[in-house]
Write a protein that holds these residues in place. Structure first.
Motif, mmCIF file in Angstrom:
data_model
loop_
_atom_site.group_PDB
_atom_site.id
_atom_site.type_symbol
_atom_site.label_atom_id
_atom_site.label_comp_id
_atom_site.label_asym_id
_atom_site.label_seq_id
_atom_site.Cartn_x
_atom_site.Cartn_y
_atom_site.Cartn_z
ATOM 1 N N LEU A 172 24.553 50.005 15.277
ATOM 2 C CA LEU A 172 25.604 51.014 15.443
ATOM 3 C C LEU A 172 25.221 52.314 14.745
ATOM 4 N N GLU A 173 24.668 52.191 13.551
ATOM 5 C CA GLU A 173 24.253 53.389 12.816
ATOM 6 C C GLU A 173 23.115 54.097 13.550
ATOM 7 N N TYR A 174 22.184 53.311 14.098
ATOM 8 C CA TYR A 174 21.083 53.922 14.845
ATOM 9 C C TYR A 174 21.613 54.715 16.034
ATOM 10 N N ILE A 175 22.564 54.143 16.750
ATOM 11 C CA ILE A 175 23.125 54.824 17.916
ATOM 12 C C ILE A 175 23.709 56.173 17.518
ATOM 13 N N HIS A 176 24.497 56.193 16.456
ATOM 14 C CA HIS A 176 25.136 57.445 16.038
ATOM 15 C C HIS A 176 24.122 58.452 15.498
ATOM 16 N N ARG A 177 23.161 57.971 14.713
ATOM 17 C CA ARG A 177 22.180 58.894 14.129
ATOM 18 C C ARG A 177 21.230 59.451 15.175
ATOM 19 N N ALA A 178 20.911 58.631 16.178
ATOM 20 C CA ALA A 178 19.978 59.096 17.210
ATOM 21 C C ALA A 178 20.689 59.866 18.318
ATOM 22 N N LYS A 179 21.747 59.288 18.858
ATOM 23 C CA LYS A 179 22.413 59.888 20.017
ATOM 24 C C LYS A 179 23.111 61.201 19.679
ATOM 25 N N ILE A 180 23.662 61.309 18.482
ATOM 26 C CA ILE A 180 24.462 62.489 18.128
ATOM 27 C C ILE A 180 23.853 63.278 16.969
ATOM 28 N N ALA A 181 23.572 62.605 15.863
ATOM 29 C CA ALA A 181 23.157 63.323 14.654
ATOM 30 C C ALA A 181 21.788 63.975 14.790
ATOM 31 N N ALA A 182 20.906 63.424 15.630
ATOM 32 C CA ALA A 182 19.560 63.998 15.749
ATOM 33 C C ALA A 182 19.607 65.431 16.266
ATOM 34 N N VAL A 183 20.472 65.699 17.235
ATOM 35 C CA VAL A 183 20.576 67.062 17.763
ATOM 36 C C VAL A 183 21.315 67.973 16.784
ATOM 37 N N LEU A 184 22.306 67.424 16.078
ATOM 38 C CA LEU A 184 22.981 68.208 15.038
ATOM 39 C C LEU A 184 21.981 68.599 13.949
ATOM 40 N N SER A 185 21.129 67.651 13.579
ATOM 41 C CA SER A 185 20.106 67.921 12.576
ATOM 42 C C SER A 185 19.118 68.976 13.076
ATOM 43 N N ALA A 186 18.701 68.848 14.335
ATOM 44 C CA ALA A 186 17.795 69.847 14.912
ATOM 45 C C ALA A 186 18.448 71.225 14.972
ATOM 46 N N SER A 187 19.756 71.249 15.184
ATOM 47 C CA SER A 187 20.473 72.524 15.271
ATOM 48 C C SER A 187 20.374 73.306 13.964
ATOM 49 N N VAL A 188 20.662 72.641 12.867
ATOM 50 C CA VAL A 188 20.620 73.357 11.586
ATOM 51 C C VAL A 188 19.183 73.616 11.135
ATOM 52 N N ALA A 189 18.279 72.667 11.406
ATOM 53 C CA ALA A 189 16.880 72.853 11.002
ATOM 54 C C ALA A 189 16.235 74.016 11.743
#
Length: 211
Positions: A172-189
Motif C-alpha cells: 500500500l505504501e509503495y502504491i502511494h509513494r510511486a503512483k502519487i508521491a513520485a510526481v509530487l517529489s519531481a515537481s518540487v525537485a
C-alpha cells in the motif's frame, strides 16, 4: 496568504497552458479539443504550484519562465488522468464533474490525447529557459517520477494488480509513494533545479515531496 499563492499559481499555470497547448482551431482540431477538454477541466494545479513555490523559495523570487515547467507537470498529470479513466483501467464516466475524455471523444482519441499531452510536455521541456545541463536534469527527474521504477506508472501497475487482493502495508505504501508521491517529489525537485538549487537543497526538496 496561502489562498493568494494558490490563486496566483493557478492563474500562471493556466496562462502558460493556454499558450503552450495548440488551439482548438489548430488542425487536426479533434485531438486539440480533446487535450483542452481535460486540461481545462478545473484542476487545482497542485503540482505546478509546488514546482513554482520550490523555485521561489530557492531563488528568493519567482524565476522567469518557471511557469512553463509547471505547465509540463500539469500536462503529464492530465495525461495520466485521461488514461486512468479509460475502460481498461478505472472506467470512470466523470472527472471533476465533467464527462471524461473518452466519454466525449471516444476511446481512441482519448488515448491519443493522453499521448499527445505527454509528447507536448517533453517538447516544452526541451525549450525551457534554463541552462542545457539543468534541462537534462529536469527531464531525467520527471521521466523517473512518471516511469516504472518507483514512479507513477509502476505505482499504477501495482495498484491494478492489487485490486482483487488485500494488499499488505508495504504494498500500500509503495502504491502511494510511486503512483502519487513520485510526481509530487519531481515537481518540487525540478523547481529547485530550475532555480539553481544546491545538491543538498534538491535532496531536501525530494524528501519533502515524498512526504
Amino acid at each position: 496568504m496561502l489562498k493568494e499563492t494558490l490563486q496566483q499559481g493557478q492563474q500562471l499555470t493556466d496562462m502558460a497552458l493556454e499558450r503552450l497547448i495548440p488551439a482548438a482551431t489548430e488542425r487536426p482540431t479533434s485531438i486539440h479539443k480533446a487535450m483542452r477538454h481535460s486540461v481545462f477541466a478545473g484542476g487545482k494545479r497542485i503540482r505546478p504550484i509546488l514546482c513554482m513555490e520550490a523555485a521561489r523559495m530557492v531563488a528568493g523570487s519567482l524565476p522567469t519562465g518557471v511557469e512553463d515547467l509547471g505547465s509540463v507537470l500539469e500536462m503529464l498529470h492530465t495525461y495520466s488522468l485521461i488514461h486512468d479513466d479509460l475502460p481498461a483501467l478505472d472506467n470512470d464516466d466523470l472527472r471533476r464533474g465533467r464527462p471524461t475524455c473518452h466519454k466525449v471523444f471516444g476511446e481512441a482519441l482519448a488515448i491519443l490525447a493522453g499521448d499527445a499531452l505527454q509528447t507536448r510536455a517533453y517538447e516544452v521541456l526541451a525549450r525551457l529557459n534554463c541552462p542545457a545541463e539543468a534541462r537534462v536534469r529536469i527531464v531525467e527527474e520527471i521521466a523517473h517520477g512518471t516511469g516504472t521504477i518507483d514512479g507513477m506508472i509502476g505505482g499504477q501497475v501495482v495498484d491494478l494488480e492489487s485490486e482483487h487482493a488485500k494488499p499488505d502495508v508495504p504494498t500500500l505504501e509503495y502504491i502511494h509513494r510511486a503512483k502519487i508521491a513520485a510526481v509530487l517529489s519531481a515537481s518540487v525537485a525540478t523547481g529547485g533545479i530550475y532555480a539553481k538549487a544546491s545538491a543538498d537543497q534538491i535532496n531536501k526538496l525530494r524528501s519533502f515531496g515524498q512526504s
